[in-house]
Write an enzyme that holds these catalytic residues in place. Structure first.
Site: not given
Length: 394
Positions: A298, A338
Site C-alpha cells: 500500500d 492511490c
C-alpha cells in the site's frame, strides 16, 4: 456579480457539471475580480453556466460550485452543503466505527475542502482560496452538526502553494486534541496522531479493504508493507494470522503501530515491526529466501499527475515484482495504488508485467476501491483515486 466568459468550444465540460475550469478556457473577465471571489461563469453567447470560485494563481482557474442560477453562493449555501455531506455519512458512525470522512471535496460539491471525524475530534484540510475565505462558516457548521470536542486544521499541503496560500496548522475550535486520539475502526482501536501524523492523521479510505484482506489471513504468515499505523496488520491479527511482519520507513509510524498492537491486546510475540525503506527490505527478504502467504503493498502516491504516470508505472512494477518473488503457489498479493492518474486497467497491466518479470503466473481474484465516504461524483471521475487488486500466485 463579477462575470467570467468562456471561450467558444471550451465550455463543454462545465455544461456537463465538471467542477474544474482551466485558465485556457477563459476568454475574458468582467468586474474587479480578486482571487477567492465567487463569479458567475457564462458562455460566449452570454448564457449562465455556473457559479464558481476564481483564482488566477491556481492551475484550476475556476472551481465550479453551483449550476442553478437561483441558488446564490451565500453563507447558507455553504452550510447546506456541509449538512448534506454529514447526513450522507451518519449511518457509518456506530460503536464499531467512530472514524469517517465527513467531506470529500469535489465529490460533495465542496471543492478544496476535506474533513475527517476521529472520535470526538475533527481534522480539516483547506486546499482552495475560496474555501479559505469561508473556513469560519465551515467550522461553525461542523460544530452545530456534530458538537465535537475540537476541530484542528492540517492545511500543510503542496496544493496550497499553487493556490497562493501559506501553510497553516492549528486549533480552529474547542480544545486541542491529545497527542494520540483513540479511535475505533472495524471494532479495532487505533491511536491517531492528528497533529503530526500523515495527511489528516489516518487513512480511513482503506477501512473496507483492510477488513476484506483480513478474511484470508487466518493461520497465515503476513507481510504488511507501508504499514503506517497498522490498519492491515491489526485486521489480520484479529482474523487470526499466525505471524505478521510490518514495514514502514517512518519511525513515528512504526512506534504507533507497536502501541496499537498492545492497545488491542494482540500477541506481540507474533509480530515484527521493521523501520526501513520497503524496497530495500523486500530485497533483503529475497536474499534470505523468505516466503509469505499474504503480502500487502500500500505505497504512497507514485503518480501525482498524468505526466508522471510512465515513471510511476515502472516504480509500481518493480515494487510488485519484488513482492511476488516472496510468494509461492497459492500465495496472495493485495496491492494498491492511490494515484488518481492510474486507472484500474493500467494498474492490472502493470501487475501483469511485474508477474511476467518475476516468473509468476497469476490470477486477479478481487478488485478493491474506496469506501462510500469517499464517493465518486459522476461528473468528476478524477475523484476515483484508490484502486487495488487481490492477486493469487498459481
Amino acid at each position: 456579480m463579477n462575470k467570467i466568459i468562456l471561450n467558444k468550444g471550451k465550455d463543454k465540460a462545465a455544461w456537463q457539471l465538471h467542477p474544474w475550469v482551466f485558465s485556457g478556457a477563459i476568454k475574458s473577465l468582467e468586474g474587479d475580480i480578486e482571487n477567492g471571489d465567487v463569479v458567475a461563469v457564462h458562455n460566449i453567447e452570454g448564457e449562465f453556466i455556473a457559479y464558481g470560485i476564481y483564482n488566477d494563481t491556481s492551475r484550476v482557474a475556476i472551481r465550479l460550485l453551483e449550476w442553478n442560477p437561483a441558488n446564490p453562493i451565500d453563507e447558507q449555501w455553504w452550510r447546506t452543503r456541509v449538512q448534506k455531506a454529514i447526513k450522507n455519512r451518519t449511518h457509518l458512525l456506530h460503536e464499531e466505527n467512530d472514524t469517517v470522512r465527513l467531506i470529500f471535496a469535489e465529490a460533495d460539491f465542496l471543492p478544496g475542502l476535506i474533513a475527517d471525524k476521529y472520535a470526538d475530534f475533527i481534522s480539516i484540510q483547506v486546499h482552495a482560496a475560496g474555501v479559505e475565505r469561508v473556513k469560519h462558516i465551515i467550522v461553525d457548521e461542523l460544530v452545530q452538526q456534530l458538537s465535537p470536542k475540537g476541530i484542528y486544521e492540517r492545511s500543510d499541503l503542496k496544493s496550497r502553494e499553487y493556490e497562493g496560500l501559506p501553510n497553516t496548522n492549528g486549533l480552529r475550535w474547542g480544545v486541542m486534541p491529545p497527542t494520540f486520539v483513540d479511535v475505533i475502526e472495524n471494532g479495532i482501536h487505533y491511536k491517531v496522531n492528528i497533529i503530526d501524523g500523515q495527511k489528516s492523521g489516518f487513512y480511513c479510505d482503506q477501512r473496507e479493504n483492510r477488513f476484506l484482506v483480513a478474511q484470508y489471513a487466518k493461520g497465515k504468515r503476513v507481510l504488511d508493507c507501508f504499514c503506517y499505523s497498522g490498519g492491515f496488520t491489526l485486521n489480520a491479527f484479529r482474523a487470526g494470522a499466525q505471524e505478521i511482519v510490518s514495514v514502514d520507513s517512518s519511525a513515528l509510524a512504526v512506534e504507533t503501530l507497536k502501541n496499537n498492537v498492545l492497545h488491542n491486546g494482540f500477541d506481540s510475540s507474533k509480530h515484527s515491526a521493521v523501520q526501513l525503506d520497503v524496497n530495500k527490505y523486500l530485497r533483503h527478504l529475497a536474499e534470505q529466501e523468505e516466503k509469505f502467504d499474504i503480502i500487502i503493498l500500500d505505497p504512497p502516491k507514485y503518480a501525482p499527475s498524468r505526466s508522471t504516470l510512465e515513471r510511476a508505472s515502472r516504480a509500481y512494477k518493480e515494487l510488485n515484482r519484488r513482492g511476488l518473488l516472496l510468494l509461492e503457489s497459492g500465495g496472495l498479493l493485495a496491492t494498491f495504488s492511490c494515484s488518481g492518474a492510474m486507472d484500474i486497467e493500467t494498474f492490472k497491466q502493470v501487475i501483469a508485467w511485474a508477474a511476467l518479470d518475476a516468473g509468476k503466473e497469476i490470477q486477479f481474484i478481487r478488485q478493491f476501491t474506496q469506501p462510500e465516504d469517499h464517493p465518486v461524483r459522476a461528473s468528476f471521475p478524477e475523484g476515483e483515486y484508490l484502486k487495488g487488486l487481490l492477486v493469487r500466485v498459481m
